[in-house]
Design a protein around this motif. Structure first.
Motif, PDB file in Angstrom:
ATOM      1  N   LEU A 291      13.040  56.886   3.130  1.00 16.53           N
ATOM      2  CA  LEU A 291      14.217  56.325   2.472  1.00 16.53           C
ATOM      3  C   LEU A 291      15.089  55.577   3.472  1.00 16.53           C
ATOM      4  N   LEU A 292      15.231  56.135   4.685  1.00 15.26           N
ATOM      5  CA  LEU A 292      16.008  55.452   5.717  1.00 15.26           C
ATOM      6  C   LEU A 292      15.357  54.130   6.096  1.00 15.26           C
ATOM      7  N   GLU A 293      14.028  54.134   6.263  1.00 17.40           N
ATOM      8  CA  GLU A 293      13.331  52.901   6.618  1.00 17.40           C
ATOM      9  C   GLU A 293      13.473  51.857   5.513  1.00 17.40           C
ATOM     10  N   THR A 294      13.409  52.304   4.252  1.00  9.03           N
ATOM     11  CA  THR A 294      13.576  51.366   3.138  1.00  9.03           C
ATOM     12  C   THR A 294      14.971  50.771   3.130  1.00  9.03           C
ATOM     13  N   ARG A 295      15.971  51.600   3.379  1.00 11.94           N
ATOM     14  CA  ARG A 295      17.348  51.096   3.405  1.00 11.94           C
ATOM     15  C   ARG A 295      17.549  50.112   4.546  1.00 11.94           C
ATOM     16  N   LYS A 296      17.000  50.400   5.708  1.00 11.53           N
ATOM     17  CA  LYS A 296      17.119  49.484   6.849  1.00 11.53           C
ATOM     18  C   LYS A 296      16.416  48.159   6.543  1.00 11.53           C
ATOM     19  N   ALA A 297      15.208  48.242   5.948  1.00  9.24           N
ATOM     20  CA  ALA A 297      14.474  47.020   5.626  1.00  9.24           C
ATOM     21  C   ALA A 297      15.227  46.185   4.590  1.00  9.24           C
ATOM     22  N   PHE A 298      15.838  46.852   3.614  1.00 10.72           N
ATOM     23  CA  PHE A 298      16.615  46.131   2.607  1.00 10.72           C
ATOM     24  C   PHE A 298      17.827  45.447   3.246  1.00 10.72           C
ATOM     25  N   GLY A 299      18.454  46.124   4.204  1.00 14.48           N
ATOM     26  CA  GLY A 299      19.580  45.514   4.904  1.00 14.48           C
ATOM     27  C   GLY A 299      19.163  44.300   5.714  1.00 14.48           C
ATOM     28  N   ARG A 300      18.000  44.389   6.394  1.00 15.41           N
ATOM     29  CA  ARG A 300      17.516  43.236   7.154  1.00 15.41           C
ATOM     30  C   ARG A 300      17.173  42.073   6.223  1.00 15.41           C
ATOM     31  N   LEU A 301      16.575  42.386   5.071  1.00 19.79           N
ATOM     32  CA  LEU A 301      16.235  41.334   4.119  1.00 19.79           C
ATOM     33  C   LEU A 301      17.494  40.644   3.604  1.00 19.79           C
ATOM     34  N   GLN A 302      18.521  41.418   3.286  1.00 16.85           N
ATOM     35  CA  GLN A 302      19.779  40.824   2.842  1.00 16.85           C
ATOM     36  C   GLN A 302      20.385  39.940   3.924  1.00 16.85           C
ATOM     37  N   HIS A 303      20.311  40.393   5.185  1.00 14.14           N
ATOM     38  CA  HIS A 303      20.868  39.610   6.289  1.00 14.14           C
ATOM     39  C   HIS A 303      20.143  38.269   6.417  1.00 14.14           C
ATOM     40  N   VAL A 304      18.814  38.288   6.297  1.00  9.04           N
ATOM     41  CA  VAL A 304      18.044  37.048   6.412  1.00  9.04           C
ATOM     42  C   VAL A 304      18.366  36.103   5.254  1.00  9.04           C
ATOM     43  N   LEU A 305      18.435  36.650   4.034  1.00 10.40           N
ATOM     44  CA  LEU A 305      18.736  35.806   2.877  1.00 10.40           C
ATOM     45  C   LEU A 305      20.134  35.208   2.965  1.00 10.40           C
ATOM     46  N   GLN A 306      21.098  35.989   3.451  1.00 10.86           N
ATOM     47  CA  GLN A 306      22.446  35.459   3.611  1.00 10.86           C
ATOM     48  C   GLN A 306      22.497  34.385   4.683  1.00 10.86           C
ATOM     49  N   ALA A 307      21.756  34.588   5.780  1.00 12.04           N
ATOM     50  CA  ALA A 307      21.724  33.575   6.836  1.00 12.04           C
ATOM     51  C   ALA A 307      21.085  32.286   6.322  1.00 12.04           C
ATOM     52  N   GLN A 308      20.013  32.398   5.538  1.00 10.75           N
ATOM     53  CA  GLN A 308      19.393  31.207   4.965  1.00 10.75           C
ATOM     54  C   GLN A 308      20.332  30.490   4.005  1.00 10.75           C
ATOM     55  N   ALA A 309      21.069  31.260   3.208  1.00  7.99           N
ATOM     56  CA  ALA A 309      22.006  30.640   2.275  1.00  7.99           C
ATOM     57  C   ALA A 309      23.118  29.905   3.017  1.00  7.99           C
ATOM     58  N   ARG A 310      23.603  30.516   4.119  1.00  7.46           N
ATOM     59  CA  ARG A 310      24.649  29.845   4.895  1.00  7.46           C
ATOM     60  C   ARG A 310      24.126  28.575   5.554  1.00  7.46           C
ATOM     61  N   SER A 311      22.899  28.627   6.088  1.00  5.19           N
ATOM     62  CA  SER A 311      22.346  27.441   6.736  1.00  5.19           C
ATOM     63  C   SER A 311      22.086  26.319   5.726  1.00  5.19           C
ATOM     64  N   GLN A 312      21.621  26.674   4.544  1.00  3.46           N
ATOM     65  CA  GLN A 312      21.387  25.649   3.521  1.00  3.46           C
ATOM     66  C   GLN A 312      22.696  25.051   3.027  1.00  3.46           C
ATOM     67  N   ALA A 313      23.743  25.890   2.952  1.00  7.82           N
ATOM     68  CA  ALA A 313      25.038  25.368   2.520  1.00  7.82           C
ATOM     69  C   ALA A 313      25.635  24.426   3.558  1.00  7.82           C
ATOM     70  N   ALA A 314      25.332  24.682   4.848  1.00  8.80           N
ATOM     71  CA  ALA A 314      25.882  23.847   5.905  1.00  8.80           C
ATOM     72  C   ALA A 314      25.122  22.545   6.086  1.00  8.80           C
ATOM     73  N   MET A 315      23.889  22.474   5.593  1.00 12.42           N
ATOM     74  CA  MET A 315      23.083  21.261   5.760  1.00 12.42           C
ATOM     75  C   MET A 315      23.535  20.186   4.780  1.00 12.42           C
ATOM     76  N   PRO A 316      23.642  18.958   5.238  1.00 12.70           N
ATOM     77  CA  PRO A 316      24.033  17.874   4.318  1.00 12.70           C
ATOM     78  C   PRO A 316      22.902  17.557   3.347  1.00 12.70           C
ATOM     79  N   ASN A 317      23.271  17.161   2.167  1.00 13.38           N
ATOM     80  CA  ASN A 317      22.298  16.784   1.151  1.00 13.38           C
ATOM     81  C   ASN A 317      21.863  15.338   1.376  1.00 13.38           C
ATOM     82  N   THR A 318      20.569  15.155   1.619  1.00  7.23           N
ATOM     83  CA  THR A 318      20.015  13.824   1.871  1.00  7.23           C
ATOM     84  C   THR A 318      19.023  13.479   0.778  1.00  7.23           C
ATOM     85  N   THR A 319      19.218  12.353   0.167  1.00  8.07           N
ATOM     86  CA  THR A 319      18.291  11.894  -0.866  1.00  8.07           C
ATOM     87  C   THR A 319      17.129  11.165  -0.199  1.00  8.07           C
ATOM     88  N   LEU A 320      15.957  11.746  -0.290  1.00  6.48           N
ATOM     89  CA  LEU A 320      14.775  11.169   0.340  1.00  6.48           C
ATOM     90  C   LEU A 320      14.104  10.183  -0.601  1.00  6.48           C
TER      91      LEU A 320
END
Length: 222
Positions: A144-173
């Motif tokens: 249960l502890l390992e699952t909770r830690k893994a879920f926390g790491r997954l949330q951290h990665v998803l939040q970091a990806q969301a922040r990086s995508q929000a900071a990137m300018p939108n370019t029409t290719l």
């Protein structure tokens, strides 16, 4: 009431043991997981250069480094698992002790003519059924502890990806056509003035195929 009080006290004791297990293994499991992640990353880095080590005659040193990394991670994993096994054994022992206490309380009630032998046996069986889920919870607490830690790491990665995508300018290719064209392409290795590829020109229309031929060391992989 006496049998109920014994059962409630046993549940409280096992619940306290579960909380102590979580408190005892929290930092140890986190350290073991971190060491395992670092070891996996280092192993991937070393194995990606296996041919280079072989060519330079350093394969033995790389193998020793891999073994040292693996042993270090295994030692920390063992340090995390050993307390969990010990606490699981303590939980089983406490359950057996509570079973004996329940039988003793039931026998005392029978002697005092406040219960029958059937009540004594039934109370012991019901106590075992009530404490069994808690014992399973204590035994699987590490997972249960390992699952909770893994879920926390997954949330951290998803939040970091969301922040990086929000900071990137939108370019029409532009709409892709499928054609590829290279003009005066040059590739140079890092830290060297020698060019691997120089003045490379080619054009590939959509659906075409390019075959790269040449002797060993001529830059085909590049």
């Amino acid at each position: 009431p006496l049998l109920g009080a014994v059962a409630f006290a046993g549940i409280v004791v096992l619940a306290a043991l579960a909380w102590f297990t979580e408190w005892r293994l929290r930092n140890v499991v986190a350290s073991a997981e971190s060491a395992q992640a670092v070891a996996s990353h280092q192993v991937m880095e070393l194995t990606s250069f296996a041919e280079v080590f072989q060519a330079h005659g350093q394969f033995g040193q790389a193998e020793q480094s891999l073994l040292a990394i693996k042993n270090s991670a295994s030692q920390q994993r063992l340090a995390a698992e050993q307390p969990g096994h010990n606490l699981k054994s303590i939980g089983k022992l406490l359950r057996q002790v509570l079973q004996i206490i329940m039988l003793a309380a039931g026998a005392w009630l029978v002697i005092q003519n406040q219960a029958t032998a059937g009540v004594m046996i039934a109370g012991s069986i019901l106590l075992g059924k009530a404490l069994s889920p808690l014992e399973v919870l204590i035994g699987s607490w590490k997972y249960l502890l390992e699952t909770r830690k893994a879920f926390g790491r997954l949330q951290h990665v998803l939040q970091a990806q969301a922040r990086s995508q929000a900071a990137m300018p939108n370019t029409t290719l532009p709409r892709p056509t499928g054609a590829l064209q290279a003009k005066q392409l040059m590739v140079r290795a890092s830290g060297s003035d020698a060019t691997i590829l120089q003045s490379l020109d080619f054009s590939l229309p959509a659906g075409a195929m390019l075959t790269v031929l040449g002797p060993s060391g001529s830059g085909k992989s590049t």
